[in-house]
Design a protein around this motif. Sequence first.
Motif, PDB file in Angstrom:
ATOM      1  N   CYS A  23       0.835  -1.213   0.000  1.00 11.94           N
ATOM      2  CA  CYS A  23       0.000   0.000   0.000  1.00 11.94           C
ATOM      3  C   CYS A  23       0.862   1.252   0.000  1.00 11.94           C
ATOM      4  CB  CYS A  23      -0.923  -0.004   1.211  1.00 11.94           C
ATOM      5  SG  CYS A  23      -2.271  -1.191   1.127  1.00 11.94           S
ATOM      6  N   MET A  66       0.935   4.047  -2.996  1.00  8.99           N
ATOM      7  CA  MET A  66       0.675   5.461  -2.719  1.00  8.99           C
ATOM      8  C   MET A  66       1.847   6.324  -3.150  1.00  8.99           C
ATOM      9  SD  MET A  66      -1.148   5.335   1.021  1.00  8.99           S
ATOM     10  CE  MET A  66      -0.921   7.118   1.165  1.00  8.99           C
ATOM     11  N   VAL A 106       2.015   6.513  -7.010  1.00 10.03           N
ATOM     12  CA  VAL A 106       0.970   7.369  -7.589  1.00 10.03           C
ATOM     13  C   VAL A 106       1.295   8.841  -7.361  1.00 10.03           C
ATOM     14  CG1 VAL A 106      -1.455   8.040  -7.412  1.00 10.03           C
ATOM     15  CG2 VAL A 106      -0.832   5.625  -7.420  1.00 10.03           C
ATOM     16  N   TYR A 125      -6.605   7.044   2.529  1.00 11.38           N
ATOM     17  CA  TYR A 125      -7.711   7.208   1.574  1.00 11.38           C
ATOM     18  C   TYR A 125      -7.821   8.658   1.104  1.00 11.38           C
ATOM     19  CZ  TYR A 125      -9.190   2.657   3.412  1.00 11.38           C
ATOM     20  OH  TYR A 125      -9.238   1.348   3.793  1.00 11.38           O
ATOM     21  N   MET A 127      -4.956   9.481  -1.409  1.00 10.97           N
ATOM     22  CA  MET A 127      -5.178   8.869  -2.714  1.00 10.97           C
ATOM     23  C   MET A 127      -6.337   9.547  -3.453  1.00 10.97           C
ATOM     24  SD  MET A 127      -2.966   6.561  -3.397  1.00 10.97           S
ATOM     25  CE  MET A 127      -3.735   5.583  -4.662  1.00 10.97           C
ATOM     26  N   SER A 162      -5.603  11.608  -6.827  1.00  9.22           N
ATOM     27  CA  SER A 162      -6.229  11.028  -8.015  1.00  9.22           C
ATOM     28  C   SER A 162      -7.111  12.060  -8.704  1.00  9.22           C
ATOM     29  CB  SER A 162      -7.069   9.807  -7.623  1.00  9.22           C
ATOM     30  OG  SER A 162      -6.256   8.823  -7.024  1.00  9.22           O
TER      31      SER A 162
END
Length: 258
Positions: free
Chosen positions: A26, A30, A33, A101, A104, A108
Amino acid sequence: MVVLPTTWLKSLGRLAYVSVTGVFACVVVMGAVIWVGLCGGVGIHEKGSPLNLSGIPVAASIYALCFTGHGVLPTIIGSMKDRSKGSKVLTFSFITCVVAYALMSIFSYLMFGDQIKSQITLNLPVKYFSSKIAIYVVVILPLSKYALAMAPVTAAIEEIFPLCKKCAVSLSLRTMMVAITVIVALIFPFFGSMMAFIGSFLGSTIALILPCICYLKIFEGTKSGRIEKVIVMGILMIGFSIATLGTYFNVKRIMQQM
């Protein structure tokens, strides 16, 4: 075939070594990204609608799905050497999940706006090395989490049917659970819609509705604070709203995609 042997492990102590790879995975995803957005060529430039009312039921369903680990929590706390630290572990876990969360979601949205897909890895350009890392590492996540998520289910079945505790029957049961999962995944290959449906139909029940009902039942007739009960009732209403509206819209989406 790769995830199957991990489901045969009954000891949560051994499963912990498998699960910890998911934690590192994870973090890597992260980081990859965020790196793609800041330095990897995509950039932080996309703009979309900040509020889409028609998408709220689906978004709330997916958000509920993110907090559906309640079924595993009693098993994990029960296996701890010092159970008195269970509440601290849960608090730290939930705070970590909320931060992850949020990061991200924000990155995003800033990177792809309204063009974001059900999985962020589907948006990442494969020509960048950091994107490839994120895509490949995502494969590790279900491998590391599946066995731990299935542990309470198989444990409950074995408690109800003592015959299932025998080694050969237990291995057959766990193998059958994996096979059923594969069959369901092949029949319903709609990742985003299926996850949202699970979040609305089951996630909101596990994470919001049942805990609130149990709390109100336990403290029924006691002198617990009115404000606290009002807050619990508010959470309960939110849970029922997600369960009803979210399930309706998500089933409608799945029917349209079939």
